[in-house]
Structures are given as structure tokens and as C-alpha cells.
Design a protein around this motif. Structure first.
Motif, mmCIF file in Angstrom:
data_model
loop_
_atom_site.group_PDB
_atom_site.id
_atom_site.type_symbol
_atom_site.label_atom_id
_atom_site.label_comp_id
_atom_site.label_asym_id
_atom_site.label_seq_id
_atom_site.Cartn_x
_atom_site.Cartn_y
_atom_site.Cartn_z
ATOM 1 N N HIS A 45 -4.212 7.320 -2.771
ATOM 2 C CA HIS A 45 -3.961 6.101 -2.000
ATOM 3 C C HIS A 45 -4.099 4.934 -2.966
ATOM 4 O O HIS A 45 -5.103 4.831 -3.676
ATOM 5 C CB HIS A 45 -4.992 5.950 -0.865
ATOM 6 N N ARG B 194 5.418 4.487 1.308
ATOM 7 C CA ARG B 194 4.803 3.185 1.561
ATOM 8 C C ARG B 194 4.119 3.230 2.908
ATOM 9 O O ARG B 194 4.712 3.653 3.910
ATOM 10 C CB ARG B 194 5.866 2.084 1.555
ATOM 11 N N LYS B 195 2.855 2.801 2.958
ATOM 12 C CA LYS B 195 2.106 2.796 4.204
ATOM 13 C C LYS B 195 2.307 1.461 4.901
ATOM 14 O O LYS B 195 2.377 0.426 4.255
ATOM 15 C CB LYS B 195 0.612 3.022 3.938
ATOM 16 N N GLU B 196 2.416 1.520 6.216
ATOM 17 C CA GLU B 196 2.531 0.284 7.007
ATOM 18 C C GLU B 196 1.189 -0.408 7.074
ATOM 19 O O GLU B 196 0.148 0.228 7.104
ATOM 20 C CB GLU B 196 3.031 0.614 8.417
ATOM 21 N N LYS C 148 0.860 -1.191 0.000
ATOM 22 C CA LYS C 148 0.000 0.000 0.000
ATOM 23 C C LYS C 148 0.893 1.236 0.000
ATOM 24 O O LYS C 148 1.890 1.289 0.711
ATOM 25 C CB LYS C 148 -0.907 0.006 1.223
ATOM 26 N N TYR C 149 0.503 2.228 -0.813
ATOM 27 C CA TYR C 149 1.270 3.460 -0.940
ATOM 28 C C TYR C 149 0.346 4.669 -0.854
ATOM 29 O O TYR C 149 -0.857 4.569 -1.069
ATOM 30 C CB TYR C 149 1.999 3.513 -2.289
ATOM 31 N N GLU C 150 0.973 5.804 -0.561
ATOM 32 C CA GLU C 150 0.279 7.087 -0.574
ATOM 33 C C GLU C 150 1.173 8.043 -1.343
ATOM 34 O O GLU C 150 2.366 8.138 -1.075
ATOM 35 C CB GLU C 150 0.073 7.574 0.858
#
Length: 94
Positions: free
Chosen positions: A63, A91-93, A3-5
Motif C-alpha cells: 500500500h 488506484r484506491k478511491e 493512493k495505490y495498492e
């Protein structure tokens, strides 16, 4: 897939139609190897410091989920697009 933002700041002199076209361009690029979850348009905001002679910028937050190989291509496209004055992909945790 991770997952990315991504936060992009678009030149404020670009018209609304041009902003929509840019968002569609990057969303379709992400959708080739990933999936866009949401796009938040935050609108025009004052920048903390002047960037490329602009005191304001149009903020867009995307997102998405994608393979790590897509990020390099996405950032390359951000760099060569003149309307983008600043960007970051994080990168989202989980």
C-alpha cells in the motif's frame, strides 16, 4: 499524490532472503517519488491457474502513495524482474 495498492506474486522457488531483497528494492523505488504505507506478506498460496509453470506463488501486497508518473516506472521494473510472475497496481478511491 494518489493512493495505490500493488499485489505482486513472486516465484515460490525464491528463498526468503531473495524475497526480502525484492520487497526492499520495490519499496525504495516507490519511496523515491512517493511513500510506502505498509507491506503485507501473505505468504505462499495456491494459484487459481498455472502461471509460468508455477502452481503456487508468494503473495506480497504493498500500500503506497505516489504520483501517477511513478506507476509506469514501477510496472516496467515488475516486468523486467524475472522473479515476479504476476503483478497488478490499482488506484484506491479516497
Amino acid at each position: 499524490m494518489n493512493k495505490y495498492e500493488s499485489v505482486i506474486i513472486i516465484n515460490p522457488s525464491i528463498e526468503e532472503e531473495g524475497i526480502k531483497n525484492l520487497i526492499n528494492k520495490f519499496s525504495s523505488l516507490i519511496n523515491t517519488e512517493g511513500k510506502v504505507e505498509s507491506v503485507d506478506e501473505l505468504g505462499k498460496r495456491k494459484l487459481a491457474y498455472e502461471v509460468k509453470k508455477n502452481k503456487e506463488g508468494y503473495y506480497v501486497v504493498i500500500h503506497f502513495e505516489a504520483k501517477p508518473t511513478l506507476i509506469a516506472e514501477l510496472e516496467r521494473n515488475y516486468r523486467i524482474t524475472d522473479e515476479i510472475i504476476k503483478f497488478i497496481v490499482v488506484r484506491k478511491e479516497d
